[in-house]
Scaffold this motif. Structure first.
Motif, PDB file in Angstrom:
ATOM      1  N   ILE A   1       9.706  -5.847   2.026  1.00  0.00           N
ATOM      2  CA  ILE A   1       9.290  -4.471   1.776  1.00  0.00           C
ATOM      3  C   ILE A   1       9.714  -3.606   2.956  1.00  0.00           C
ATOM      4  O   ILE A   1       9.594  -3.999   4.113  1.00  0.00           O
ATOM      5  CB  ILE A   1       7.767  -4.395   1.568  1.00  0.00           C
ATOM      6  CG1 ILE A   1       7.359  -5.226   0.347  1.00  0.00           C
ATOM      7  CG2 ILE A   1       7.320  -2.950   1.404  1.00  0.00           C
ATOM      8  CD1 ILE A   1       5.860  -5.417   0.208  1.00  0.00           C
ATOM      9  N   ARG A   2      10.222  -2.408   2.637  1.00  0.00           N
ATOM     10  CA  ARG A   2      10.635  -1.484   3.685  1.00  0.00           C
ATOM     11  C   ARG A   2      10.508  -0.051   3.195  1.00  0.00           C
ATOM     12  O   ARG A   2      10.434   0.197   1.992  1.00  0.00           O
ATOM     13  CB  ARG A   2      12.060  -1.772   4.126  1.00  0.00           C
ATOM     14  CG  ARG A   2      13.088  -1.500   3.055  1.00  0.00           C
ATOM     15  CD  ARG A   2      14.218  -2.522   3.092  1.00  0.00           C
ATOM     16  NE  ARG A   2      15.138  -2.337   1.987  1.00  0.00           N
ATOM     17  CZ  ARG A   2      14.917  -2.786   0.759  1.00  0.00           C
ATOM     18  NH1 ARG A   2      13.824  -3.418   0.453  1.00  0.00           N
ATOM     19  NH2 ARG A   2      15.801  -2.597  -0.198  1.00  0.00           N
ATOM     20  N   ILE A   3      10.500   0.870   4.140  1.00  0.00           N
ATOM     21  CA  ILE A   3      10.401   2.292   3.837  1.00  0.00           C
ATOM     22  C   ILE A   3      11.715   2.946   4.222  1.00  0.00           C
ATOM     23  O   ILE A   3      12.188   2.791   5.351  1.00  0.00           O
ATOM     24  CB  ILE A   3       9.237   2.941   4.610  1.00  0.00           C
ATOM     25  CG1 ILE A   3       7.913   2.252   4.254  1.00  0.00           C
ATOM     26  CG2 ILE A   3       9.169   4.438   4.309  1.00  0.00           C
ATOM     27  CD1 ILE A   3       6.744   2.664   5.138  1.00  0.00           C
TER      28      ILE A   3
ATOM     29  N   ALA B   1       3.142   2.581   8.418  1.00  0.00           N
ATOM     30  CA  ALA B   1       4.055   1.432   8.508  1.00  0.00           C
ATOM     31  C   ALA B   1       3.608   0.454   9.589  1.00  0.00           C
ATOM     32  O   ALA B   1       3.626  -0.762   9.369  1.00  0.00           O
ATOM     33  CB  ALA B   1       5.476   1.909   8.777  1.00  0.00           C
TER      34      ALA B   1
ATOM     35  N   HIS C   1       0.694  -1.609   8.456  1.00  0.00           N
ATOM     36  CA  HIS C   1       1.049  -2.611   7.450  1.00  0.00           C
ATOM     37  C   HIS C   1       2.145  -3.564   7.919  1.00  0.00           C
ATOM     38  O   HIS C   1       2.539  -4.468   7.174  1.00  0.00           O
ATOM     39  CB  HIS C   1       1.498  -1.924   6.159  1.00  0.00           C
ATOM     40  CG  HIS C   1       0.385  -1.342   5.364  1.00  0.00           C
ATOM     41  ND1 HIS C   1      -0.378  -2.096   4.507  1.00  0.00           N
ATOM     42  CD2 HIS C   1      -0.112  -0.083   5.307  1.00  0.00           C
ATOM     43  CE1 HIS C   1      -1.284  -1.321   3.942  1.00  0.00           C
ATOM     44  NE2 HIS C   1      -1.153  -0.095   4.411  1.00  0.00           N
TER      45      HIS C   1
ATOM     46  N   ILE D   1       5.381  -2.906   8.339  1.00  0.00           N
ATOM     47  CA  ILE D   1       6.500  -2.670   7.422  1.00  0.00           C
ATOM     48  C   ILE D   1       7.590  -1.901   8.164  1.00  0.00           C
ATOM     49  O   ILE D   1       7.311  -0.925   8.864  1.00  0.00           O
ATOM     50  CB  ILE D   1       6.031  -1.826   6.204  1.00  0.00           C
ATOM     51  CG1 ILE D   1       4.931  -2.540   5.423  1.00  0.00           C
ATOM     52  CG2 ILE D   1       7.204  -1.445   5.309  1.00  0.00           C
ATOM     53  CD1 ILE D   1       5.369  -3.721   4.624  1.00  0.00           C
TER      54      ILE D   1
ATOM     55  N   VAL E   1      10.221   1.551  -0.562  1.00  0.00           N
ATOM     56  CA  VAL E   1       9.476   2.787  -0.793  1.00  0.00           C
ATOM     57  C   VAL E   1      10.355   3.888  -0.211  1.00  0.00           C
ATOM     58  O   VAL E   1      10.671   3.869   0.986  1.00  0.00           O
ATOM     59  CB  VAL E   1       8.103   2.792  -0.087  1.00  0.00           C
ATOM     60  CG1 VAL E   1       7.391   4.117  -0.338  1.00  0.00           C
ATOM     61  CG2 VAL E   1       7.263   1.624  -0.553  1.00  0.00           C
TER      62      VAL E   1
ATOM     63  N   ASP F   1      -0.115   4.543   1.721  1.00  0.00           N
ATOM     64  CA  ASP F   1      -0.945   3.365   1.936  1.00  0.00           C
ATOM     65  C   ASP F   1      -1.160   2.606   0.625  1.00  0.00           C
ATOM     66  O   ASP F   1      -0.976   1.385   0.575  1.00  0.00           O
ATOM     67  CB  ASP F   1      -2.290   3.770   2.555  1.00  0.00           C
ATOM     68  CG  ASP F   1      -3.083   2.574   3.010  1.00  0.00           C
ATOM     69  OD1 ASP F   1      -2.661   1.924   3.981  1.00  0.00           O
ATOM     70  OD2 ASP F   1      -4.117   2.271   2.386  1.00  0.00           O
TER      71      ASP F   1
ATOM     72  N   THR G   1       0.651   2.639  -2.080  1.00  0.00           N
ATOM     73  CA  THR G   1       1.922   2.074  -2.555  1.00  0.00           C
ATOM     74  C   THR G   1       2.261   0.793  -1.800  1.00  0.00           C
ATOM     75  O   THR G   1       2.673  -0.205  -2.402  1.00  0.00           O
ATOM     76  CB  THR G   1       3.053   3.108  -2.419  1.00  0.00           C
ATOM     77  OG1 THR G   1       2.714   4.262  -3.203  1.00  0.00           O
ATOM     78  CG2 THR G   1       4.379   2.541  -2.894  1.00  0.00           C
ATOM     79  N   LEU G   2       2.077   0.803  -0.485  1.00  0.00           N
ATOM     80  CA  LEU G   2       2.375  -0.402   0.299  1.00  0.00           C
ATOM     81  C   LEU G   2       1.427  -1.545  -0.048  1.00  0.00           C
ATOM     82  O   LEU G   2       1.862  -2.695  -0.157  1.00  0.00           O
ATOM     83  CB  LEU G   2       2.320  -0.088   1.791  1.00  0.00           C
ATOM     84  CG  LEU G   2       3.439   0.828   2.311  1.00  0.00           C
ATOM     85  CD1 LEU G   2       3.215   1.175   3.774  1.00  0.00           C
ATOM     86  CD2 LEU G   2       4.808   0.210   2.092  1.00  0.00           C
TER      87      LEU G   2
ATOM     88  N   LYS H   1       2.770  -5.068  -1.523  1.00  0.00           N
ATOM     89  CA  LYS H   1       2.459  -6.312  -0.818  1.00  0.00           C
ATOM     90  C   LYS H   1       1.756  -7.297  -1.748  1.00  0.00           C
ATOM     91  O   LYS H   1       2.058  -8.490  -1.724  1.00  0.00           O
ATOM     92  CB  LYS H   1       1.611  -6.013   0.416  1.00  0.00           C
ATOM     93  CG  LYS H   1       2.415  -5.367   1.538  1.00  0.00           C
ATOM     94  CD  LYS H   1       1.535  -4.808   2.631  1.00  0.00           C
ATOM     95  CE  LYS H   1       1.268  -5.828   3.692  1.00  0.00           C
ATOM     96  NZ  LYS H   1       0.499  -5.256   4.836  1.00  0.00           N
TER      97      LYS H   1
END
Length: 156
Positions: free
Chosen positions: A2-4, A21, A24, A26, A69, A140, A142-143, A147
């Motif tokens: 997972i990454r932004i 981030a 989390h 991320i 994301v 938050d 969405t992550l 996850k």
């Protein structure tokens, strides 16, 4: 993983992105046409692309997938990222979804026509504290969802 991915040139919520981030654990990629200051942190990287038309959008869209994301106010980029399977959130905290993107694209086209004809002047409403708060919550949530989904896909 997972990454932004951040369409960063005009993004007003970069500090909020870092905050969520880091909590989390991320990774964040800040994508822009010119260097933007980023925190010195192992989870944050800067990607400076050419100043060509849509270069940042193309870079983000090519890397968007079900574990990304994407943060952007650009409706056409949001559409491309959604089609690639990514989650997409506007800086105002409004999530773009497959159900809402068609209307957003159509509204964008109508507004562009009205502006071109001189019928509408000005831009979007000012960015507010409520937008910032809504964004923090949306990112938050969405992550957490991604996850959980990633955890369910991994073999035991």
């Amino acid at each position: 993983m997972i990454r932004i991915l951040v369409d960063a040139d005009a993004c007003p919520v970069k500090e909020e992105i870092y905050k969520v981030a880091f909590r989390h654990d991320i990774g964040v990629t800040i994508v822009s046409n010119s260097p933007i200051r980023i925190p010195v942190h192992a989870l944050v990287e800067r990607m400076v692309v050419s100043d060509g038309f849509d270069a940042a959008d193309d870079w983000i869209a090519e890397r968007a997938d079900g574990e990304a994301v994407c943060i952007t106010a650009d409706i056409l980029l949001a559409d491309r990222c959604l089609k690639a399977g990514a989650a997409v959130i506007a800086p105002s905290g409004k999530p773009f979804t497959p159900a809402s993107i068609g209307t957003a694209v159509a509204t964008r086209a109508i507004m562009a026509d009205l502006r071109a004809g001189g019928d509408i002047v000005g831009g979007p409403p000012p960015f507010t504290k409520a937008d910032r708060s809504r964004f923090l919550s949306a990112l938050d949530e969405t992550l957490v969802r991604l996850k959980r989904s990633a955890g369910n896909r991994r073999p035991a």
